[in-house]
Structures are given as C-alpha cells and as structure tokens.
Scaffold this motif. Structure first.
Motif, mmCIF file in Angstrom:
data_model
loop_
_atom_site.group_PDB
_atom_site.id
_atom_site.type_symbol
_atom_site.label_atom_id
_atom_site.label_comp_id
_atom_site.label_asym_id
_atom_site.label_seq_id
_atom_site.Cartn_x
_atom_site.Cartn_y
_atom_site.Cartn_z
ATOM 1 N N LEU A 20 0.819 -1.208 0.000
ATOM 2 C CA LEU A 20 0.000 0.000 0.000
ATOM 3 C C LEU A 20 0.855 1.261 0.000
ATOM 4 O O LEU A 20 0.389 2.323 -0.405
ATOM 5 N N ALA A 21 2.095 1.151 0.440
ATOM 6 C CA ALA A 21 3.002 2.309 0.413
ATOM 7 C C ALA A 21 3.265 2.753 -1.021
ATOM 8 O O ALA A 21 3.615 3.909 -1.252
ATOM 9 N N ILE A 23 1.106 3.304 -3.169
ATOM 10 C CA ILE A 23 0.072 4.244 -3.596
ATOM 11 C C ILE A 23 0.564 5.671 -3.390
ATOM 12 O O ILE A 23 0.432 6.521 -4.264
ATOM 13 N N LYS A 24 1.148 5.910 -2.221
ATOM 14 C CA LYS A 24 1.646 7.252 -1.908
ATOM 15 C C LYS A 24 2.998 7.524 -2.584
ATOM 16 O O LYS A 24 3.265 8.625 -3.023
ATOM 17 N N ASN A 25 3.845 6.505 -2.632
ATOM 18 C CA ASN A 25 5.189 6.623 -3.205
ATOM 19 C C ASN A 25 5.350 5.596 -4.321
ATOM 20 O O ASN A 25 5.969 4.558 -4.124
ATOM 21 N N PRO A 26 4.797 5.855 -5.507
ATOM 22 C CA PRO A 26 4.896 4.849 -6.575
ATOM 23 C C PRO A 26 6.329 4.655 -7.060
ATOM 24 O O PRO A 26 7.170 5.540 -6.928
ATOM 25 N N HIS A 69 12.030 -0.619 -5.823
ATOM 26 C CA HIS A 69 11.622 0.758 -5.522
ATOM 27 C C HIS A 69 12.854 1.631 -5.347
ATOM 28 O O HIS A 69 13.902 1.159 -4.911
#
Length: 97
Positions: A20-21, A23-26, A69
C-alpha cells in the motif's frame, strides 16, 4: 503438520500491506522490474485465508508491488513479498483434498 502451523503461516500475508506504500510513493516508471511488480496482484489471493487456514500467506505477494523501488527501505519490503509461496500448499490442498 501443515494444519498446526497454518495460523502462523497465514500471518505472513500481512507483509502484503506494505504494498500500500506504493500508492503514496509509486515506483518510478524508469525502474526495471515491472513484470515482478505485476505479480503483486497475486496478493489478492490472500483473501482466501478467510476461508482456508494458511492460504493468507498468499497476501504477501502484495508487497511485490514495491519491487526495485527507488527508496531502499521500501525496496526491502518488496523483497519480503517472495514469501507468498508459503500459502500455495494450503490453497492446493484445499482444492485437491
């Protein structure tokens, strides 16, 4: 043996929440590993853990959405997504047994 450790194996699926992180930090579009990140969709199979003990570990695949990432901390969570195969024996056993 598998039945006794099923609840603990199912908890591995919580690793998938790290996805889900993304979503904020693609992940940057120029980063390699898009095919692996697509495997994150397998995390939805973790919902089977509601009905099948141990299958919840499949939810860990959701963390694969963070694969490669650009933020090293999030990339580490992405590597943890590879524990998702721990739920496969429970899923297969349910359908074959």
């Amino acid at each position: 043996m598998l039945e006794t450790i099923a609840p603990f194996v199912g908890l591995l699926g919580l690793i998938g929440l790290a996805g889900l992180a993304g979503i904020k930090n693609p992940v940057a579009k120029d980063r390699a590993g898009a095919a692996v990140r697509l495997l994150g969709i397998l995390g939805l199979a973790g919902f089977a853990g509601i009905w099948i003990d141990g299958a919840g570990a499949m939810g860990a695949a959701g963390a694969l959405g963070l694969w490669n990432h650009q933020v090293p901390k999030l990339a580490r969570w992405g590597r943890l997504g590879w524990v998702f195969p721990a739920g496969i024996p429970y899923l297969v056993g349910h359908f074959l047994g």
